[in-house]
Write an enzyme that holds these catalytic residues in place. Structure first.
Site, mmCIF file in Angstrom:
data_model
loop_
_atom_site.group_PDB
_atom_site.id
_atom_site.type_symbol
_atom_site.label_atom_id
_atom_site.label_comp_id
_atom_site.label_asym_id
_atom_site.label_seq_id
_atom_site.Cartn_x
_atom_site.Cartn_y
_atom_site.Cartn_z
ATOM 1 N N LYS A 39 0.847 -1.200 0.000
ATOM 2 C CA LYS A 39 0.000 0.000 0.000
ATOM 3 C C LYS A 39 0.880 1.248 0.000
ATOM 4 C CE LYS A 39 -3.389 2.456 2.943
ATOM 5 N NZ LYS A 39 -4.346 2.348 4.079
ATOM 6 N N LYS A 68 -10.819 12.209 8.288
ATOM 7 C CA LYS A 68 -10.391 11.761 9.613
ATOM 8 C C LYS A 68 -10.429 12.919 10.606
ATOM 9 C CE LYS A 68 -7.063 8.226 8.104
ATOM 10 N NZ LYS A 68 -7.682 7.065 8.744
ATOM 11 N N ARG A 84 -7.645 -0.703 0.717
ATOM 12 C CA ARG A 84 -8.116 -1.944 0.076
ATOM 13 C C ARG A 84 -8.447 -1.726 -1.394
ATOM 14 N NH1 ARG A 84 -12.780 -2.420 4.491
ATOM 15 N NH2 ARG A 84 -11.168 -1.259 5.601
HETATM 16 N N1 BES Z 1 -4.581 4.125 6.903
HETATM 17 C C1 BES Z 1 -5.721 3.795 7.656
HETATM 18 C C2 BES Z 1 -5.435 2.769 8.752
HETATM 19 C C3 BES Z 1 -4.475 3.160 9.837
HETATM 20 C C4 BES Z 1 -4.943 3.583 11.067
HETATM 21 C C5 BES Z 1 -3.115 3.041 9.658
HETATM 22 C C6 BES Z 1 -4.053 3.904 12.074
HETATM 23 C C7 BES Z 1 -2.222 3.354 10.655
HETATM 24 C C8 BES Z 1 -2.687 3.786 11.874
HETATM 25 C C9 BES Z 1 -6.800 3.222 6.739
HETATM 26 O O1 BES Z 1 -6.820 3.726 5.455
HETATM 27 C C10 BES Z 1 -8.119 3.558 7.354
HETATM 28 O O2 BES Z 1 -8.427 4.706 7.428
HETATM 29 N N2 BES Z 1 -8.858 2.546 7.765
HETATM 30 C C11 BES Z 1 -10.139 2.749 8.360
HETATM 31 C C12 BES Z 1 -11.117 1.779 7.740
HETATM 32 C C13 BES Z 1 -12.548 2.073 8.071
HETATM 33 C C14 BES Z 1 -12.992 3.362 7.408
HETATM 34 C C15 BES Z 1 -13.392 0.927 7.599
HETATM 35 C C16 BES Z 1 -9.997 2.501 9.862
HETATM 36 O O3 BES Z 1 -9.231 1.635 10.259
HETATM 37 O O4 BES Z 1 -10.634 3.226 10.618
HETATM 38 ZN ZN ZN Z 2 -5.036 4.446 4.739
HETATM 39 MN MN MN Z 3 -7.941 5.502 5.281
#
Ligand code: BES
Ligand code: ZN
Ligand code: MN
Length: 493
Positions: free
Chosen positions: A262, A274, A348
């Protein structure tokens, strides 16, 4: 850091600091301290009796003018319980010595090897020393990172053979690959754009004799990578698809490993934006891609008899005027339609198209590494990488390599019953499965695009970064995953 073997007797081995380790309960006589002359050991016994030397893990005791050795100082590092000791612990011990001495203005050290040191032990000592000699404060005017160790001598007893030299080299290659990856992960997103990431990959590839292709917006659209493109379209920074090839002339044609990482150079979450707190950490969202590039740098030098293709879909995830939106339905390269429920589940999507392309390029086995979910950090913390996959044999190989290198990885389930969580009323699948089991549904979504091809997913969201300074490692990017994957690729035959 220059690293060399020495085999002069300790009475003649002149150096600033000689480093030995001792185990708990017996820190004056068990461990490499047993190679020290009796006068010095008598002093260690005294320190032990006074409670100043315990052998507890990472305890550092610095002794000036040790008796009977030519070194100016002796550093004794605590090695913890002897019963629990493994070669991988040596990484932490040499790392502890490096960081302790650096902080005290020392630039050279000699590491006392054990009697008949195992080759894996030599590799670990070297790896640990180089990994410890990194600091993340590259952009500070007065750097900790400037207090580097210039020279590491490995004090062997007797002759040094080719296998020992190869172990030193292997340790250096793996640790330097981690440094390359850590520098990329650490670099702020204003300079580390997809374009810059691609440029770094090209430079690394050119330097180590690998073949690298970089595709831009037009090619990504021409390949019909609708999922990758959906994420990219919200950013003014052009996306890049980085593809690096490694082929050994004697590699069997039947096995082509695809390493997909990724490469989100900044993840704002997009329109599903976020919260402000901790968003800066999302400069690290390309850690999976950086990991795979580091692995390529290492195998280019170690030359295992395999064929490997690394693919890094690199883009920002931004809420620009052209950004994809919740409710959108997009068509992935595979033809599967995806309903977007949350634009923050972008990793994903880019992985989906990169995996489809990897299969098109002929990959017969796939591994992806991604900072995919916050959920995996809830499950496993910052210590352990989550491992997923349907093909247990392929999963087991990754887990075995993790165990062999001492990296902590743990398998979490994938199961048909979770599939209902990410079904969509209007498209083939939805891009999120909700909060519960978030790491699992994210992994399974990615796995849908691997299909029948053996595939393992590593969720490194927790392990990519350490918020804590350790005695043996700076706070910041970790390079986690590289030792495991390099071990795997160099032990396939
Ligand atoms: N890059 C983030 C995941 C992440 C979180 C990496 C903390 C490193 C530290 C990923 O793209 C993300 O935002 N995932 C979401 C998915 C959700 C929207 C289903 C998450 O984990 O909240
Ligand atoms: Zn991410
Ligand atoms: Mn994300």
């Amino acid at each position: 850091m220059k690293i060399e073997f020495r085999n002069d007797p300790l009475t003649e081995l002149k150096c600033a600091v000689l480093v030995a380790f001792g185990f708990e309960d017996n820190p004056a006589s068990s461990g490499t301290v047993e190679r020290l002359p009796s006068g010095t050991r008598a002093l260690l016994d005294e320190l032990k009796a006074a409670g100043e030397l315990t052998g507890k893990s990472y305890e550092c005791t610095l002794i000036h003018h040790p008796e009977g050795v030519a070194a100016q100082k002796l550093l004794v590092v605590g090695a913890g319980k002897k019963e629990k000791f493994e070669d991988a612990h040596l990484r932490r011990l040499s790392g502890t010595a490096v960081r302790y001495l650096r902080a005290r203005g020392v630039h050279e050290l000699a590491w006392l090897l054990g009697r008949r040191e195992a080759k894996a032990g030599i590799q670990s000592v070297v790896e640990g020393a180089i990994v410890a000699d990194y600091d993340a404060d590259t952009l500070r005017t007065e750097r900790n990172g400037e207090r580097r160790i210039d020279r590491l001598e490995l004090a062997a007893e007797g002759a040094v053979d080719d296998a020992a030299r190869a172990a030193l080299e292997r340790g250096r290659i793996i640790a330097e690959a981690q440094t390359f990856t850590r520098e990329l992960v650490n670099e702020p997103a204003n300079t580390l754009t997809p374009t810059k990431l691609a440029k770094s990959a090209e430079e690394m590839a050119a330097h180590f004799g690998l073949d690298c292709q970089v595709m831009g917006s037009q090619e990504i659209r021409d390949l019909k990578m609708g999922a990758f493109w959906a994420v990219a379209q919200g950013s003014d920074e052009p996306p890049k698809l980085i593809v690096v090839h490694y082929t050994h002339p004697e590699a069997p044609a039947s096995l082509v490993i695809g390493l997909v990482g990724k490469g989100i150079t900044f993840d704002t979450g997009g329109i599903s934006i976020k919260p402000a707190a901790d968003m800066h950490e999302m400069k690290t969202d390309m850690a999976g891609g950086a990991t795979m590039l580091g692995v390529m740098q290492a195998i280019a030098q170690l030359k295992p008899k395999v064929r490997v293709i690394a693919l890094v879909p690199a883009t920002e995830n931004m809420p620009g005027g052209n950004a994809y939106k919740p409710g959108d339905v997009i068509t992935s390269m595979s033809g599967k339609t995806i309903e977007i429920l949350n634009t923050d589940a972008e990793g994903r999507l880019v992985l989906a198209d990169a995996l489809t392309y990897a299969k098109q390029l002929g990959c017969t086995a796939l591994i992806d590494a991604a900072t995919l979910t916050g959920a995996v950090t809830i499950a496993l913390g910052n210590i352990t990488t989550g491992v997923f996959g349907w093909n247990q044999e392929w999963v087991n190989r990754v887990l075995a390599s993790a165990a062999a290198t001492g990296e902590k990885m743990w398998q979490l389930p994938v199961d048909e019953d979770y599939r209902d969580l990410y079904k969509s009323a209007i498209a083939d699948i939805a891009n999120t499965g909700g909060r519960y089991g978030g790491a699992i549904t994210a992994a399974m979504f990615v796995g849908e695009f691997a299909g029948d091809t053996p595939w393992v997913h590593l969720d490194i969201a927790g392990t990519r970064w350490s918020n804590e300074e350790k005695p043996y490692r700076a706070k910041g990017p970790t390079g986690h995953g590289i030792p495991t994957l390099v071990h795997l690729l160099t032990n396939l035959a």
